[in-house]
Design an enzyme around this catalytic site. Sequence first.
Site, PDB file in Angstrom:
ATOM      1  N   LEU A  10       0.828  -1.216   0.000  1.00  0.00           N
ATOM      2  CA  LEU A  10       0.000   0.000   0.000  1.00  0.00           C
ATOM      3  C   LEU A  10       0.858   1.260   0.000  1.00  0.00           C
ATOM      4  O   LEU A  10       0.371   2.364   0.167  1.00  0.00           O
ATOM      5  CB  LEU A  10      -0.942   0.000   1.214  1.00  0.00           C
ATOM      6  CG  LEU A  10      -1.903  -1.191   1.275  1.00  0.00           C
ATOM      7  CD1 LEU A  10      -2.804  -1.098   2.500  1.00  0.00           C
ATOM      8  CD2 LEU A  10      -2.760  -1.277   0.013  1.00  0.00           C
ATOM      9  N   GLY A  11       2.163   1.088  -0.210  1.00  0.00           N
ATOM     10  CA  GLY A  11       3.076   2.232  -0.214  1.00  0.00           C
ATOM     11  C   GLY A  11       3.112   2.943  -1.557  1.00  0.00           C
ATOM     12  O   GLY A  11       2.315   2.656  -2.454  1.00  0.00           O
ATOM     13  N   GLN A  12       4.067   3.871  -1.694  1.00  0.00           N
ATOM     14  CA  GLN A  12       4.142   4.718  -2.893  1.00  0.00           C
ATOM     15  C   GLN A  12       4.254   3.894  -4.172  1.00  0.00           C
ATOM     16  O   GLN A  12       3.526   4.125  -5.137  1.00  0.00           O
ATOM     17  CB  GLN A  12       5.342   5.668  -2.788  1.00  0.00           C
ATOM     18  CG  GLN A  12       5.419   6.647  -3.948  1.00  0.00           C
ATOM     19  CD  GLN A  12       6.797   7.272  -4.122  1.00  0.00           C
ATOM     20  OE1 GLN A  12       7.745   6.926  -3.412  1.00  0.00           O
ATOM     21  NE2 GLN A  12       6.901   8.181  -5.064  1.00  0.00           N
ATOM     22  N   ASP A  34       0.685  -5.736   3.605  1.00  0.00           N
ATOM     23  CA  ASP A  34       1.061  -4.436   4.166  1.00  0.00           C
ATOM     24  C   ASP A  34       0.749  -4.462   5.661  1.00  0.00           C
ATOM     25  O   ASP A  34      -0.027  -5.299   6.128  1.00  0.00           O
ATOM     26  CB  ASP A  34       0.311  -3.292   3.476  1.00  0.00           C
ATOM     27  CG  ASP A  34       1.043  -1.954   3.621  1.00  0.00           C
ATOM     28  OD1 ASP A  34       1.718  -1.529   2.671  1.00  0.00           O
ATOM     29  OD2 ASP A  34       0.952  -1.346   4.712  1.00  0.00           O
ATOM     30  N   ILE A  35       1.314  -3.499   6.363  1.00  0.00           N
ATOM     31  CA  ILE A  35       1.074  -3.423   7.803  1.00  0.00           C
ATOM     32  C   ILE A  35      -0.317  -2.861   8.098  1.00  0.00           C
ATOM     33  O   ILE A  35      -0.840  -3.010   9.183  1.00  0.00           O
ATOM     34  CB  ILE A  35       2.186  -2.589   8.486  1.00  0.00           C
ATOM     35  CG1 ILE A  35       2.212  -2.846   9.995  1.00  0.00           C
ATOM     36  CG2 ILE A  35       2.051  -1.104   8.176  1.00  0.00           C
ATOM     37  CD1 ILE A  35       3.506  -2.438  10.660  1.00  0.00           C
ATOM     38  N   ARG A  36      -0.890  -2.178   7.083  1.00  0.00           N
ATOM     39  CA  ARG A  36      -2.262  -1.670   7.270  1.00  0.00           C
ATOM     40  C   ARG A  36      -3.158  -2.238   6.177  1.00  0.00           C
ATOM     41  O   ARG A  36      -2.672  -2.847   5.230  1.00  0.00           O
ATOM     42  CB  ARG A  36      -2.283  -0.138   7.290  1.00  0.00           C
ATOM     43  CG  ARG A  36      -1.844   0.482   6.020  1.00  0.00           C
ATOM     44  CD  ARG A  36      -1.324   1.897   6.193  1.00  0.00           C
ATOM     45  NE  ARG A  36      -0.616   2.280   4.989  1.00  0.00           N
ATOM     46  CZ  ARG A  36      -1.167   2.856   3.936  1.00  0.00           C
ATOM     47  NH1 ARG A  36      -2.435   3.190   3.956  1.00  0.00           N
ATOM     48  NH2 ARG A  36      -0.467   3.140   2.859  1.00  0.00           N
ATOM     49  N   ASP A  50       3.620  -7.310   9.083  1.00  0.00           N
ATOM     50  CA  ASP A  50       4.683  -6.435   9.553  1.00  0.00           C
ATOM     51  C   ASP A  50       5.982  -7.112   9.112  1.00  0.00           C
ATOM     52  O   ASP A  50       6.268  -8.237   9.529  1.00  0.00           O
ATOM     53  CB  ASP A  50       4.596  -6.335  11.090  1.00  0.00           C
ATOM     54  CG  ASP A  50       5.756  -5.575  11.695  1.00  0.00           C
ATOM     55  OD1 ASP A  50       6.734  -5.289  10.966  1.00  0.00           O
ATOM     56  OD2 ASP A  50       5.697  -5.280  12.903  1.00  0.00           O
ATOM     57  N   TYR A 139      18.946   6.626   5.227  1.00  0.00           N
ATOM     58  CA  TYR A 139      18.296   5.966   4.090  1.00  0.00           C
ATOM     59  C   TYR A 139      19.345   5.440   3.105  1.00  0.00           C
ATOM     60  O   TYR A 139      19.275   4.305   2.641  1.00  0.00           O
ATOM     61  CB  TYR A 139      17.379   6.993   3.421  1.00  0.00           C
ATOM     62  CG  TYR A 139      16.606   6.537   2.218  1.00  0.00           C
ATOM     63  CD1 TYR A 139      15.538   5.659   2.342  1.00  0.00           C
ATOM     64  CD2 TYR A 139      16.911   7.041   0.956  1.00  0.00           C
ATOM     65  CE1 TYR A 139      14.802   5.291   1.237  1.00  0.00           C
ATOM     66  CE2 TYR A 139      16.176   6.674  -0.159  1.00  0.00           C
ATOM     67  CZ  TYR A 139      15.122   5.795  -0.017  1.00  0.00           C
ATOM     68  OH  TYR A 139      14.386   5.437  -1.116  1.00  0.00           O
ATOM     69  N   LYS A 143      20.282   1.713   1.918  1.00  0.00           N
ATOM     70  CA  LYS A 143      20.206   1.297   0.513  1.00  0.00           C
ATOM     71  C   LYS A 143      21.512   0.651   0.048  1.00  0.00           C
ATOM     72  O   LYS A 143      21.492  -0.346  -0.674  1.00  0.00           O
ATOM     73  CB  LYS A 143      19.839   2.487  -0.387  1.00  0.00           C
ATOM     74  CG  LYS A 143      18.389   2.944  -0.245  1.00  0.00           C
ATOM     75  CD  LYS A 143      17.412   1.837  -0.587  1.00  0.00           C
ATOM     76  CE  LYS A 143      15.966   2.277  -0.541  1.00  0.00           C
ATOM     77  NZ  LYS A 143      15.027   1.138  -0.602  1.00  0.00           N
TER      78      LYS A 143
HETATM   79  N1  SER Z   1      12.123   9.383  -3.669  1.00  0.00           N
HETATM   80  C1  SER Z   1      13.007   8.869  -2.664  1.00  0.00           C
HETATM   81  C2  SER Z   1      13.149   9.831  -1.540  1.00  0.00           C
HETATM   82  O1  SER Z   1      13.031  10.992  -1.743  1.00  0.00           O
HETATM   83  C3  SER Z   1      14.357   8.574  -3.240  1.00  0.00           C
HETATM   84  O2  SER Z   1      14.581   7.221  -3.238  1.00  0.00           O
HETATM   85  O3  SER Z   1      13.402   9.438  -0.432  1.00  0.00           O
END
Ligand code: SER
Length: 314
Positions: A10-12, A34-36, A50, A139, A143
């Site tokens: 359900l994410g981006q 998804d978690i929700r 989860d 982040y 990655k």
């Molecule tokens: N769109 C992402 C962010 O802004 C980049 O991986 O975190």
Amino acid sequence: MKKIMVTGALGQIGSELITKLRSEYGTENVLATDIRHTDVATEGPFELLDVTDAKNMHALAKDFGADTMMHMAALLSAKAEDEPLFAWNLNMGGLMNALEVSRELDMQFFTPSSIGAFGPSTPKKDTPQDTLQRPTTMYGVNKVAGELLCDYYFHKFGMDTRGVRFPGLISYVSKPGGGTTDYAVDIYYKALEEGKYTSYIAEGTRMDMMYMPDALQAIVDLMEADPTKLIHRNAFNVTAMSFEPSEIAASIKKQIPTFEMAYDVDPVRQAIADSWPDSIDATAAVNEWGFKANYDLDKMTVDMLAKLKTKLNV
Ligand code: SER
């Protein structure tokens, strides 16, 4: 026929990826988790998960008979800077669980990396596929570690792991949350709703971007690619365009001449953006599995505004 399990459905990316996968492989062959829980759940197989719960992840994958894992659950860059420890636990814990479950059940594996895997010491222009990766964000650390882990599972266990480094993704369907590139989505909403936008990213700050249909096609194409042609695995540079805020504003002005742009820079997200490349080189993806993007900035703008007009009823 693939049987695909998607985390973070359900994410981006996930929320549009499951629609794409269900149309390519059949609704019953794609398990969204998804978690929700939302209404998307009723459109096909859905389970609450989860991703830090390895036992449940294993049980769901096994019960579904999944042969492919698409691990999309993660915290984006700006949110991860707010909560670095939570980001580490979710992004790395979730990834390790997804890798282990996929190894145990002999599944093909995809997870997205990002332009966030690069840092200030990376060459900024035409950033090569193989280059310095010393990111300065949590982040980015996640990655890079993720790319290395996926390669490790490929070399050590012979697992079919594949990934791309996505740029900022732009869509009229799902809104990102907590990313640095989110401005390039918000701007279209504000252009239609208010006729103006205040950018938290400074004029002149270039970043790579891609329209969501191209991103979804890239995932499908990479996962279907002939493995003997893949020199790289985790993760391929992919991009469709590179622009800075005044250029996306100019593109919108071509459609909405009265549109106005202002700036109120957010130092946290600006620092993240400054540490990322201006433009990355996707030659390896083109040569090894035929990556292709169909939308440039103006073509995307025309489509975004048309689709959003209907969606927002303006
Ligand atoms: N769109 C992402 C962010 O802004 C980049 O991986 O975190």
